[in-house]
Design a protein around this motif. Structure first.
Motif, PDB file in Angstrom:
ATOM      1  N   LYS A 191     -27.221  17.388  -0.367  1.00  0.00           N
ATOM      2  CA  LYS A 191     -27.638  16.028  -1.171  1.00  0.00           C
ATOM      3  C   LYS A 191     -29.284  16.158  -1.792  1.00  0.00           C
ATOM      4  O   LYS A 191     -29.761  15.492  -2.177  1.00  0.00           O
ATOM      5  N   GLU A 192     -30.035  17.449  -2.190  1.00  0.00           N
ATOM      6  CA  GLU A 192     -30.647  17.901  -1.808  1.00  0.00           C
ATOM      7  C   GLU A 192     -31.106  18.848  -3.634  1.00  0.00           C
ATOM      8  O   GLU A 192     -30.052  19.853  -3.381  1.00  0.00           O
ATOM      9  N   TYR A 193     -32.347  18.842  -4.271  1.00  0.00           N
ATOM     10  CA  TYR A 193     -32.237  18.991  -5.186  1.00  0.00           C
ATOM     11  C   TYR A 193     -33.707  20.235  -5.448  1.00  0.00           C
ATOM     12  O   TYR A 193     -34.636  19.647  -4.916  1.00  0.00           O
ATOM     13  N   PRO A 194     -34.044  21.293  -6.199  1.00  0.00           N
ATOM     14  CA  PRO A 194     -34.875  21.769  -6.515  1.00  0.00           C
ATOM     15  C   PRO A 194     -36.195  20.790  -7.092  1.00  0.00           C
ATOM     16  O   PRO A 194     -35.734  19.998  -7.835  1.00  0.00           O
ATOM     17  N   SER A 195     -37.617  21.254  -6.938  1.00  0.00           N
ATOM     18  CA  SER A 195     -37.850  20.388  -7.707  1.00  0.00           C
ATOM     19  C   SER A 195     -38.415  21.262  -9.179  1.00  0.00           C
ATOM     20  O   SER A 195     -38.578  20.712  -9.902  1.00  0.00           O
ATOM     21  N   HIS A 196     -38.439  22.738  -9.449  1.00  0.00           N
ATOM     22  CA  HIS A 196     -38.250  23.754 -10.576  1.00  0.00           C
ATOM     23  C   HIS A 196     -37.347  24.624 -10.532  1.00  0.00           C
ATOM     24  O   HIS A 196     -36.896  25.242  -9.339  1.00  0.00           O
ATOM     25  N   VAL A 197     -36.682  24.430 -11.506  1.00  0.00           N
ATOM     26  CA  VAL A 197     -35.777  25.528 -11.262  1.00  0.00           C
ATOM     27  C   VAL A 197     -35.835  26.230 -12.756  1.00  0.00           C
ATOM     28  O   VAL A 197     -36.180  25.362 -13.611  1.00  0.00           O
ATOM     29  N   VAL A 198     -36.009  27.881 -12.850  1.00  0.00           N
ATOM     30  CA  VAL A 198     -36.061  28.625 -14.165  1.00  0.00           C
ATOM     31  C   VAL A 198     -35.123  28.902 -14.658  1.00  0.00           C
ATOM     32  O   VAL A 198     -34.512  29.978 -14.104  1.00  0.00           O
TER      33      VAL A 198
ATOM     34  N   ARG B  60     -29.618  14.927 -16.003  1.00  0.00           N
ATOM     35  CA  ARG B  60     -28.378  15.259 -14.824  1.00  0.00           C
ATOM     36  C   ARG B  60     -28.797  14.545 -13.755  1.00  0.00           C
ATOM     37  O   ARG B  60     -27.948  14.958 -12.222  1.00  0.00           O
ATOM     38  N   TYR B  61     -29.849  15.534 -13.419  1.00  0.00           N
ATOM     39  CA  TYR B  61     -30.576  16.129 -11.905  1.00  0.00           C
ATOM     40  C   TYR B  61     -31.859  16.210 -11.924  1.00  0.00           C
ATOM     41  O   TYR B  61     -32.813  16.381 -12.170  1.00  0.00           O
ATOM     42  N   PRO B  62     -31.808  14.039 -11.752  1.00  0.00           N
ATOM     43  CA  PRO B  62     -33.533  14.048 -11.456  1.00  0.00           C
ATOM     44  C   PRO B  62     -34.186  14.661 -10.232  1.00  0.00           C
ATOM     45  O   PRO B  62     -34.097  14.801  -9.673  1.00  0.00           O
ATOM     46  N   GLY B  63     -35.387  14.367 -10.323  1.00  0.00           N
ATOM     47  CA  GLY B  63     -36.538  15.354 -10.075  1.00  0.00           C
ATOM     48  C   GLY B  63     -36.565  16.520 -10.066  1.00  0.00           C
ATOM     49  O   GLY B  63     -37.492  17.035  -9.559  1.00  0.00           O
ATOM     50  N   THR B  64     -36.227  16.629 -10.638  1.00  0.00           N
ATOM     51  CA  THR B  64     -35.565  18.482 -10.963  1.00  0.00           C
ATOM     52  C   THR B  64     -36.151  19.114 -12.529  1.00  0.00           C
ATOM     53  O   THR B  64     -36.013  18.645 -13.151  1.00  0.00           O
ATOM     54  N   SER B  65     -37.685  19.981 -12.466  1.00  0.00           N
ATOM     55  CA  SER B  65     -37.538  20.704 -13.751  1.00  0.00           C
ATOM     56  C   SER B  65     -36.701  21.667 -14.136  1.00  0.00           C
ATOM     57  O   SER B  65     -37.227  22.367 -13.213  1.00  0.00           O
ATOM     58  N   PHE B  66     -36.632  21.711 -14.836  1.00  0.00           N
ATOM     59  CA  PHE B  66     -35.657  22.533 -15.306  1.00  0.00           C
ATOM     60  C   PHE B  66     -36.789  23.535 -16.728  1.00  0.00           C
ATOM     61  O   PHE B  66     -37.235  22.801 -17.886  1.00  0.00           O
ATOM     62  N   ILE B  67     -36.904  24.337 -16.549  1.00  0.00           N
ATOM     63  CA  ILE B  67     -37.538  25.522 -17.567  1.00  0.00           C
ATOM     64  C   ILE B  67     -37.139  27.010 -18.238  1.00  0.00           C
ATOM     65  O   ILE B  67     -36.314  27.311 -17.000  1.00  0.00           O
TER      66      ILE B  67
END
Length: 176
Positions: free
Chosen positions: A5-12, A44-51
């Motif tokens: 129930k935790e998401y990373p702040s950034h995903v590349v 879809r995944y609030p709080g996670t920035s996708f790059i």
């Protein structure tokens, strides 16, 4: 992520294929998947920035930063810390990325390239027979068709088996 129930702040995400420089949306080259849209993923995944980035740019960045990668020196001499670097891969395709040093900005500029569509240029008789085999089979040739990609390894094996059969037939007929 779902269990914790935790998401990373950034995903590349690094993918092979065209990337829209405005939206970051990417379409994979060798796959029929729908395009990946970073904004939709962030919703879809609030709080996670996708790059998104090109896979070769990511490979080059990793090579520049990794300290424990085994490197093979191709020429005698000492590499320059700030000089231009190149990464080449042979896998589902033949690709390259150049990291050119820019003196003005004091940083590297990454230039990726699709290198697999370059024409296959034989350097000896064995490669010349492979070229003829590719022309018979595909009508055109490329480095990717010769040594990599979806069909390259299959083409090389098929050619090698045919060449072995031809050699065996010649040897058997000379002993008759």
């Amino acid at each position: 992520f779902m269990t914790m129930k935790e998401y990373p702040s950034h995903v590349v995400l690094a993918m092979g294929g065209p990337r829209d420089d405005t939206t970051g949306e990417m379409q994979m080259t060798h796959c029929a998947w729908p395009p990946f849209n970073p904004q939709e993923a962030s919703k879809r995944y609030p709080g996670t920035s996708f790059i998104t980035t090109n896979d070769m740019v990511a490979a080059m960045a990793g090579c520049l930063e990794a300290k424990s990668v085994d490197l093979v020196q191709l020429k005698a001499g000492r590499g320059a810390e700030k000089g231009t670097k190149i990464t080449v891969t042979i896998s589902t395709g033949v690709n390259a990325c150049i990291a050119a040093w820019d003196e003005h900005s004091q940083r590297r500029i990454f230039l990726q390239a699709e290198a697999g569509q370059v024409g296959f240029q034989p350097r000896n008789e064995a490669q010349e027979t492979l070229l003829k085999h590719l022309r018979t089979k595909a009508g055109h040739t490329s480095v990717e068709l010769a040594i990599s990609g979806k069909y390259g390894i299959e083409n090389w094996i098929d050619h090698s088996l045919n060449a072995s059969d031809r050699k065996s037939t010649r040897l058997n007929s000379s002993h008759a």
